[in-house]
Design a protein around this motif. Structure first.
Motif, PDB file in Angstrom:
ATOM      1  N   ASN A 104       0.789  -1.223   0.000  1.00  0.00           N
ATOM      2  CA  ASN A 104       0.000   0.000   0.000  1.00  0.00           C
ATOM      3  C   ASN A 104       0.827   1.282   0.000  1.00  0.00           C
ATOM      4  OD1 ASN A 104      -2.550   1.403   0.137  1.00  0.00           O
ATOM      5  ND2 ASN A 104      -2.024   1.872   2.251  1.00  0.00           N
ATOM      6  N   HIS A 125       1.652  -4.035 -18.656  1.00  0.00           N
ATOM      7  CA  HIS A 125       0.337  -3.455 -18.406  1.00  0.00           C
ATOM      8  C   HIS A 125      -0.520  -4.307 -17.467  1.00  0.00           C
ATOM      9  CE1 HIS A 125       0.360   0.208 -20.822  1.00  0.00           C
ATOM     10  NE2 HIS A 125       1.438  -0.393 -21.306  1.00  0.00           N
ATOM     11  N   ARG A 128       0.832  -3.358 -14.089  1.00  0.00           N
ATOM     12  CA  ARG A 128       0.360  -1.998 -13.769  1.00  0.00           C
ATOM     13  C   ARG A 128      -1.094  -2.037 -13.274  1.00  0.00           C
ATOM     14  NH1 ARG A 128       2.737   2.592 -15.077  1.00  0.00           N
ATOM     15  NH2 ARG A 128       4.218   1.469 -16.385  1.00  0.00           N
ATOM     16  N   GLN A 129      -1.916  -2.868 -13.906  1.00  0.00           N
ATOM     17  CA  GLN A 129      -3.320  -2.999 -13.507  1.00  0.00           C
ATOM     18  C   GLN A 129      -3.436  -3.545 -12.075  1.00  0.00           C
ATOM     19  OE1 GLN A 129      -5.539  -5.695 -15.988  1.00  0.00           O
ATOM     20  NE2 GLN A 129      -7.470  -4.699 -15.512  1.00  0.00           N
ATOM     21  N   SER A 130      -2.647  -4.572 -11.746  1.00  0.00           N
ATOM     22  CA  SER A 130      -2.665  -5.120 -10.389  1.00  0.00           C
ATOM     23  C   SER A 130      -2.176  -4.090  -9.381  1.00  0.00           C
ATOM     24  CB  SER A 130      -1.787  -6.377 -10.305  1.00  0.00           C
ATOM     25  OG  SER A 130      -2.344  -7.419 -11.065  1.00  0.00           O
ATOM     26  N   LEU A 131      -1.135  -3.352  -9.721  1.00  0.00           N
ATOM     27  CA  LEU A 131      -0.586  -2.362  -8.798  1.00  0.00           C
ATOM     28  C   LEU A 131      -1.566  -1.221  -8.548  1.00  0.00           C
ATOM     29  CD1 LEU A 131       3.144  -2.244  -9.970  1.00  0.00           C
ATOM     30  CD2 LEU A 131       2.158  -3.469  -8.014  1.00  0.00           C
ATOM     31  N   THR A 132      -2.340  -0.863  -9.565  1.00  0.00           N
ATOM     32  CA  THR A 132      -3.367   0.166  -9.377  1.00  0.00           C
ATOM     33  C   THR A 132      -4.360  -0.274  -8.311  1.00  0.00           C
ATOM     34  OG1 THR A 132      -3.150   0.979 -11.642  1.00  0.00           O
ATOM     35  CG2 THR A 132      -5.231   1.448 -10.522  1.00  0.00           C
ATOM     36  N   PHE A 133      -4.813  -1.514  -8.390  1.00  0.00           N
ATOM     37  CA  PHE A 133      -5.756  -2.022  -7.398  1.00  0.00           C
ATOM     38  C   PHE A 133      -5.132  -2.056  -6.007  1.00  0.00           C
ATOM     39  CE2 PHE A 133      -7.713  -5.286  -4.816  1.00  0.00           C
ATOM     40  CZ  PHE A 133      -9.032  -4.850  -4.827  1.00  0.00           C
ATOM     41  N   ASN A 135      -3.143  -0.002  -4.755  1.00  0.00           N
ATOM     42  CA  ASN A 135      -2.827   1.367  -4.338  1.00  0.00           C
ATOM     43  C   ASN A 135      -1.322   1.630  -4.330  1.00  0.00           C
ATOM     44  OD1 ASN A 135      -3.548   4.015  -3.590  1.00  0.00           O
ATOM     45  ND2 ASN A 135      -3.129   3.556  -1.438  1.00  0.00           N
ATOM     46  N   PRO A 137       1.232   3.660  -6.344  1.00  0.00           N
ATOM     47  CA  PRO A 137       1.371   4.658  -7.399  1.00  0.00           C
ATOM     48  C   PRO A 137       2.555   4.298  -8.302  1.00  0.00           C
ATOM     49  CG  PRO A 137       2.008   5.583  -5.267  1.00  0.00           C
ATOM     50  CD  PRO A 137       1.495   4.197  -5.016  1.00  0.00           C
ATOM     51  N   THR A 138       2.263   4.001  -9.554  1.00  0.00           N
ATOM     52  CA  THR A 138       3.262   3.477 -10.475  1.00  0.00           C
ATOM     53  C   THR A 138       3.620   4.532 -11.526  1.00  0.00           C
ATOM     54  OG1 THR A 138       2.344   1.284 -10.102  1.00  0.00           O
ATOM     55  CG2 THR A 138       3.809   1.539 -11.990  1.00  0.00           C
ATOM     56  N   ALA A 140       4.327   6.534 -14.645  1.00  0.00           N
ATOM     57  CA  ALA A 140       3.772   6.380 -15.991  1.00  0.00           C
ATOM     58  C   ALA A 140       4.799   6.656 -17.088  1.00  0.00           C
ATOM     59  CB  ALA A 140       2.577   7.310 -16.159  1.00  0.00           C
TER      60      ALA A 140
END
Length: 184
Positions: A104, A125, A128-133, A135, A137-138, A140
């Motif tokens: 987190n 990608h 990146r999608q898993s990391l967004t969920f 929380n 911050p990745t 860009a």
């Protein structure tokens, strides 16, 4: 100068992995403010919620270890247009129990490394999608897709392509700014 501890997480288990070789290059060229360490995810038992009652020590160690780091640098190959199971498993294990994710709010960056010309785009990608969920911050930009990697290293594992070296230096400087922005 403040130092930030960065966990370098490689999603390839192969001893001569190009992802591992690239990780070592990134660690060598990291700005002074980023103290990088490899975080081994190889021996983590597969996530199974039934095991939470008698939590495997490897799960506890991963969760505790990740908490010690300020930021995360992921390197991933692409397996079937996604990330390797070992990497996804580490994310799943670290995200549990609900509400206590060790990932987190830690700033992160992703480098995908592949022998193919698509450069691990799908894996990058999906991660990146898993990391967004989670929380996380990745960063860009700049995006880091290293393709044709088999031609970039010599037999001793040294990166021989100067334009790739320069790109990776630029990437790590951007990552340093990303980390500072999110932690100060």
């Amino acid at each position: 100068m403040k130092k930030y501890k960065v966990a370098v997480i490689v999603g390839s288990l192969r001893k001569e992995s190009y992802n591992l070789k690239t990780a070592k290059v990134l660690m060598e060229i990291a700005p002074e403010s980023l103290s990088t360490e490899l975080l081994d995810i190889a021996g983590i038992p597969m996530y199974n919620q039934d095991l939470e009652e008698n939590t495997p020590k490897e799960w506890v160690e991963l969760r505790e270890n990740v908490k010690k780091y300020d930021a995360l640098l992921f390197l991933t190959p692409e397996y079937n247009r996604s990330v390797p199971a070992v990497l996804k498993n580490a994310l799943d294990v670290g995200s549990r129990p609900p509400g206590k994710s060790c990932w987190n709010a830690k700033p992160a960056a992703i480098v995908s490394v592949s022998t193919g010309s698509i450069s691990g785009f799908g894996a990058n990608h999906h991660l990146r999608q898993s990391l967004t969920f989670l929380n996380v911050p990745t960063m860009a930009q700049p995006e880091a897709y290293i393709g044709g990697v088999a031609d970039l290293f010599d037999d001793q594992g040294n990166l021989t392509n100067n334009s790739t070296k320069e790109f990776l230096k630029t990437f790590m400087l951007a990552f340093e700014k990303w980390v500072i922005t999110h932690l100060e």
